[in-house]
Each structure stands twice: as C-alpha cells, then as structure tokens.
Design a protein around this motif. Structure first.
Motif, PDB file in Angstrom:
ATOM      1  N   LEU A   3       0.842  -1.188   0.000  1.00  0.00           N
ATOM      2  CA  LEU A   3       0.000   0.000   0.000  1.00  0.00           C
ATOM      3  C   LEU A   3       0.879   1.240   0.000  1.00  0.00           C
ATOM      4  O   LEU A   3       1.975   1.244   0.558  1.00  0.00           O
ATOM      5  CB  LEU A   3      -0.919  -0.019   1.215  1.00  0.00           C
ATOM      6  CG  LEU A   3      -1.880  -1.214   1.270  1.00  0.00           C
ATOM      7  CD1 LEU A   3      -2.663  -1.189   2.572  1.00  0.00           C
ATOM      8  CD2 LEU A   3      -2.815  -1.222   0.079  1.00  0.00           C
ATOM      9  N   ASP A   4       0.380   2.291  -0.631  1.00  0.00           N
ATOM     10  CA  ASP A   4       1.089   3.552  -0.769  1.00  0.00           C
ATOM     11  C   ASP A   4       1.396   4.140   0.614  1.00  0.00           C
ATOM     12  O   ASP A   4       0.471   4.438   1.384  1.00  0.00           O
ATOM     13  CB  ASP A   4       0.223   4.515  -1.576  1.00  0.00           C
ATOM     14  CG  ASP A   4       0.873   5.859  -1.804  1.00  0.00           C
ATOM     15  OD1 ASP A   4       1.908   6.162  -1.179  1.00  0.00           O
ATOM     16  OD2 ASP A   4       0.344   6.622  -2.631  1.00  0.00           O
ATOM     17  N   GLU A   7      -0.396   7.390   1.470  1.00  0.00           N
ATOM     18  CA  GLU A   7      -1.811   7.179   1.772  1.00  0.00           C
ATOM     19  C   GLU A   7      -1.982   6.579   3.163  1.00  0.00           C
ATOM     20  O   GLU A   7      -2.878   6.945   3.910  1.00  0.00           O
ATOM     21  CB  GLU A   7      -2.466   6.274   0.723  1.00  0.00           C
ATOM     22  CG  GLU A   7      -2.601   6.905  -0.642  1.00  0.00           C
ATOM     23  CD  GLU A   7      -3.531   8.108  -0.633  1.00  0.00           C
ATOM     24  OE1 GLU A   7      -4.575   8.062   0.051  1.00  0.00           O
ATOM     25  OE2 GLU A   7      -3.206   9.101  -1.316  1.00  0.00           O
ATOM     26  N   ALA A  55     -10.274   4.230   2.744  1.00  0.00           N
ATOM     27  CA  ALA A  55      -9.013   4.738   2.192  1.00  0.00           C
ATOM     28  C   ALA A  55      -8.007   3.602   1.996  1.00  0.00           C
ATOM     29  O   ALA A  55      -7.286   3.565   0.994  1.00  0.00           O
ATOM     30  CB  ALA A  55      -8.425   5.816   3.103  1.00  0.00           C
ATOM     31  N   SER A  59      -6.649   2.450  -1.694  1.00  0.00           N
ATOM     32  CA  SER A  59      -5.225   2.338  -1.990  1.00  0.00           C
ATOM     33  C   SER A  59      -4.912   0.949  -2.538  1.00  0.00           C
ATOM     34  O   SER A  59      -4.145   0.798  -3.494  1.00  0.00           O
ATOM     35  CB  SER A  59      -4.404   2.620  -0.730  1.00  0.00           C
ATOM     36  OG  SER A  59      -3.034   2.563  -1.011  1.00  0.00           O
ATOM     37  N   LYS A  62      -6.092   0.696  -6.135  1.00  0.00           N
ATOM     38  CA  LYS A  62      -5.144   1.349  -7.048  1.00  0.00           C
ATOM     39  C   LYS A  62      -3.974   0.417  -7.344  1.00  0.00           C
ATOM     40  O   LYS A  62      -3.530   0.296  -8.476  1.00  0.00           O
ATOM     41  CB  LYS A  62      -4.624   2.653  -6.441  1.00  0.00           C
ATOM     42  CG  LYS A  62      -5.599   3.785  -6.449  1.00  0.00           C
ATOM     43  CD  LYS A  62      -4.915   5.017  -5.859  1.00  0.00           C
ATOM     44  CE  LYS A  62      -5.889   5.930  -5.198  1.00  0.00           C
ATOM     45  NZ  LYS A  62      -5.243   7.051  -4.517  1.00  0.00           N
ATOM     46  N   GLN A  63      -3.463  -0.217  -6.302  1.00  0.00           N
ATOM     47  CA  GLN A  63      -2.342  -1.135  -6.467  1.00  0.00           C
ATOM     48  C   GLN A  63      -2.736  -2.306  -7.354  1.00  0.00           C
ATOM     49  O   GLN A  63      -1.972  -2.714  -8.223  1.00  0.00           O
ATOM     50  CB  GLN A  63      -1.869  -1.635  -5.095  1.00  0.00           C
ATOM     51  CG  GLN A  63      -0.695  -2.581  -5.153  1.00  0.00           C
ATOM     52  CD  GLN A  63       0.563  -1.922  -5.675  1.00  0.00           C
ATOM     53  OE1 GLN A  63       0.757  -0.719  -5.516  1.00  0.00           O
ATOM     54  NE2 GLN A  63       1.409  -2.686  -6.309  1.00  0.00           N
TER      55      GLN A  63
END
Length: 86
Positions: A3-4, A7, A55, A59, A62-63
């Motif tokens: 995960l970012d 974020e 959130a 994230s 997105k990954q």
C-alpha cells in the motif's frame, strides 16, 4: 500487496484522530454525559473509522489496477474487505 506509504500515513493520522474522539466519548459516558452528545460523537467516530477503512481499500484497489497480473485474486479479497465495512 504493497500500500502507498503516503496514503497509509493519512490513514494513520485519521485513526489517531478517531482514537482521540473515542477517548472523549468514553470520558463522556464515564462522566454521565448527555445521551444525544454521546450518540453524536459515536457517530463521528464510526464515520472516521469507515473513512479510514475505505481509504485503505481504495489504496489497495489502485495497487491492484496497477498490477493486473495479480489483480484478480487481490480484487476478490478487496471486494470482501469492502463489503465487510458496509
């Protein structure tokens, strides 16, 4: 799934704020606070936790979209996690 970190820092901050709100709710209950105020604050804590969870899932999505090779299995897992928040 990675995960970012940026974020996750935001998520961590949100959770820390929620932790503070929850501590205030506990104090209110212990001190016999007004029922309506307690419920209002509990609602705020619940929303903050939901937002943090969403959130994290966003994230992760997105990954998964960035890494389509492993996206199928991770997407199913994220869907299950997302539904657990509802």
């Amino acid at each position: 799934m990675d995960l970012d970190p940026d974020e996750m820092k935001k998520v961590s901050n949100r959770l820390k704020r929620a932790q503070g709100q929850l501590a205030a709710v506990v104090r209110m209950v212990d001190e016999g606070g007004d029922c309506a105020d307690v419920v209002t604050q509990l609602s705020a804590v619940s929303k903050a936790l939901d937002r943090a969870g969403f959130a994290v899932i966003a994230s992760g999505l997105k990954q998964c979209l960035a890494d389509e090779e492993n996206g199928g299995a991770d997407m199913q897992r994220l869907e299950k996690l997302f539904l657990s928040l509802a």
